[in-house]
Every structure is written in C-alpha cells, then in structure tokens.
Design an enzyme around this catalytic site. Sequence first.
Site, PDB file in Angstrom:
ATOM      1  N   HIS A   1      43.161  16.313  63.092  1.00 22.20           N
ATOM      2  CA  HIS A   1      41.970  17.173  63.045  1.00 22.20           C
ATOM      3  C   HIS A   1      41.611  17.653  64.463  1.00 22.20           C
ATOM      4  CE1 HIS A   1      40.551  14.627  59.390  1.00 22.20           C
ATOM      5  NE2 HIS A   1      40.963  15.782  58.922  1.00 22.20           N
TER       6      HIS A   1
ATOM      7  N   ARG B   1      49.698  20.889  57.075  1.00 20.18           N
ATOM      8  CA  ARG B   1      50.646  19.828  57.420  1.00 20.18           C
ATOM      9  C   ARG B   1      51.981  20.020  56.726  1.00 20.18           C
ATOM     10  NH1 ARG B   1      46.206  15.456  55.884  1.00 20.18           N
ATOM     11  NH2 ARG B   1      45.776  17.216  54.548  1.00 20.18           N
TER      12      ARG B   1
ATOM     13  N   SER C   1      43.427  11.303  56.572  1.00 19.46           N
ATOM     14  CA  SER C   1      42.354  10.297  56.592  1.00 19.46           C
ATOM     15  C   SER C   1      42.640   9.214  55.552  1.00 19.46           C
ATOM     16  CB  SER C   1      41.004  10.960  56.317  1.00 19.46           C
ATOM     17  OG  SER C   1      40.711  11.886  57.327  1.00 19.46           O
TER      18      SER C   1
HETATM   19  P1  ADP Z   1      42.323  14.725  55.341  1.00 19.22           P
HETATM   20  O1  ADP Z   1      43.357  15.310  54.396  1.00 19.22           O
HETATM   21  O2  ADP Z   1      42.934  14.074  56.552  1.00 19.22           O
HETATM   22  O3  ADP Z   1      41.282  13.890  54.621  1.00 19.22           O
HETATM   23  P2  ADP Z   1      40.328  16.852  55.500  1.00 19.22           P
HETATM   24  O4  ADP Z   1      40.157  16.925  54.041  1.00 19.22           O
HETATM   25  O5  ADP Z   1      39.175  16.396  56.311  1.00 19.22           O
HETATM   26  O6  ADP Z   1      41.569  15.960  55.957  1.00 19.22           O
HETATM   27  O7  ADP Z   1      40.896  18.245  56.020  1.00 19.22           O
HETATM   28  C1  ADP Z   1      40.205  19.170  56.805  1.00 19.22           C
HETATM   29  C2  ADP Z   1      41.155  20.200  57.354  1.00 19.22           C
HETATM   30  O8  ADP Z   1      42.012  19.563  58.316  1.00 19.22           O
HETATM   31  C3  ADP Z   1      42.115  20.847  56.348  1.00 19.22           C
HETATM   32  O9  ADP Z   1      42.339  22.175  56.734  1.00 19.22           O
HETATM   33  C4  ADP Z   1      43.383  20.035  56.506  1.00 19.22           C
HETATM   34  O10 ADP Z   1      44.531  20.723  56.108  1.00 19.22           O
HETATM   35  C5  ADP Z   1      43.356  19.806  58.013  1.00 19.22           C
HETATM   36  N1  ADP Z   1      44.148  18.645  58.408  1.00 19.22           N
HETATM   37  C6  ADP Z   1      44.035  17.390  57.958  1.00 19.22           C
HETATM   38  N2  ADP Z   1      44.929  16.590  58.537  1.00 19.22           N
HETATM   39  C7  ADP Z   1      45.651  17.360  59.396  1.00 19.22           C
HETATM   40  C8  ADP Z   1      46.759  17.118  60.286  1.00 19.22           C
HETATM   41  N3  ADP Z   1      47.302  15.922  60.388  1.00 19.22           N
HETATM   42  N4  ADP Z   1      47.211  18.163  61.004  1.00 19.22           N
HETATM   43  C9  ADP Z   1      46.675  19.388  60.874  1.00 19.22           C
HETATM   44  N5  ADP Z   1      45.649  19.687  60.039  1.00 19.22           N
HETATM   45  C10 ADP Z   1      45.135  18.691  59.317  1.00 19.22           C
END
Ligand code: ADP
Length: 168
Positions: free
Chosen positions: A20, A94, A132
């Site tokens: 993130h 990702r 996460s």
């Molecule tokens: P997670 O899947 O880790 O719970 P979120 O739902 O908080 O993440 O995702 C918020 C944004 O961050 C989305 O656009 C998601 O694709 C992006 N994101 C999550 N993890 C990564 C990562 N490892 N690299 C790049 N973008 C990410």
Amino acid sequence: MPQRRVAVYTGMFDPVHLGHLDIVERGSHLFDRLVNCVGINPEKQPPFFSLEERLHMLEQVTKPFGNVAVKPFTGLAVHFVKTAGAGIMLRGLRTVTDMEYEFSMSLTNQTLDAEIETVFLMSRVQYTHLSSTLIRQIASFGGDLSKFLPPAIVPLVEAKARERRAEG
Ligand code: ADP
C-alpha cells in the site's frame, strides 16, 4: 490557473502494508494531492483493526509525504471522489486476479460517473504477493512481520494479534 490533479486512493488498509505504502508514495509523486481513504467494506466485516486505528496507522506512515491526506469514507467511492474535489481514483494491481475485480469495479465506476478516471499502478515486484489478509494470518501465528510492514506498524499488529489470541 492550471487544474490541480487530485487523486483518491481507497482501501481497507487492515492493516496498511508496504505494498500500500509504495502505491501511496508513487501516487504522491504523480498527483498534486492524494487523499487516502480508509473504508468500511460490509463484505470484509468485522475488521481486524477498528476504523479509528486504521486511520491513525495511515496518518503515521503517510506523514513524510507532504501532499497526502487521510480520511474515512463510507458509501460509494465515486461520491467520495467528488466530495474530496478529486477526479481520479488510484488503484494498485498485484495479480491477474486483482485485474478481474478491478476491471469490473472500474467499469462500474465509469458508468456511475463518466467524469472520474481510474488510474492503475502495477505493484512493485517485491510486493506483488502482499495482502492484508496474508499479514493477519502471519500475525495470528506469531510470524515475523518486519519484511511486510512499515516499522512503526509491526508492534501494533503484533499487539492486536496477541489481543485476539487472548480473546480466544
Ligand atoms: P488488501 O487486499 O491488502 O486488503 P485493500 O483492500 O486495502 O488491500 O486494497 C486497497 C488498494 O491497494 C487496492 O487498489 C489494492 O489493489 C491495492 N493493493 C493492495 N495490496 C497491494 C500490493 N501488495 N501492491 C500494490 N497494490 C496493492
């Protein structure tokens, strides 16, 4: 006066991890201002960290970037984008699995508000596996989190996992 480019980056950030943060950092260079929105996703309830805790963690780790604000949000992301005075939604990608979901989200948002553009940034190779969910699993088994989280967040996740284990 040139139009300022304001983007919104939404997510659960439960907890915020290095994948993130990398998107936030790169977004902060691309846009004049980035609003980091911490959401409530009914499908992902109950969260590991409360909304207040997630907001606090994001504020802590995004402080070094002068043009990043952190805000809570509920409801439709396109509504929030407008309220925040932005015209761009920033998303991280990702995997191919992410693409499927993000593709339909982006098309839906386009249908809801044609003025809002979605901008995707590919994850850096070292973070493509990070989520996460994975972090919460590692934490629940007492694994080393230091390669996945900003240093300030590690003790908070460890403490929350201990709290959860004690609750049974
Ligand atoms: P997670 O899947 O880790 O719970 P979120 O739902 O908080 O993440 O995702 C918020 C944004 O961050 C989305 O656009 C998601 O694709 C992006 N994101 C999550 N993890 C990564 C990562 N490892 N690299 C790049 N973008 C990410």
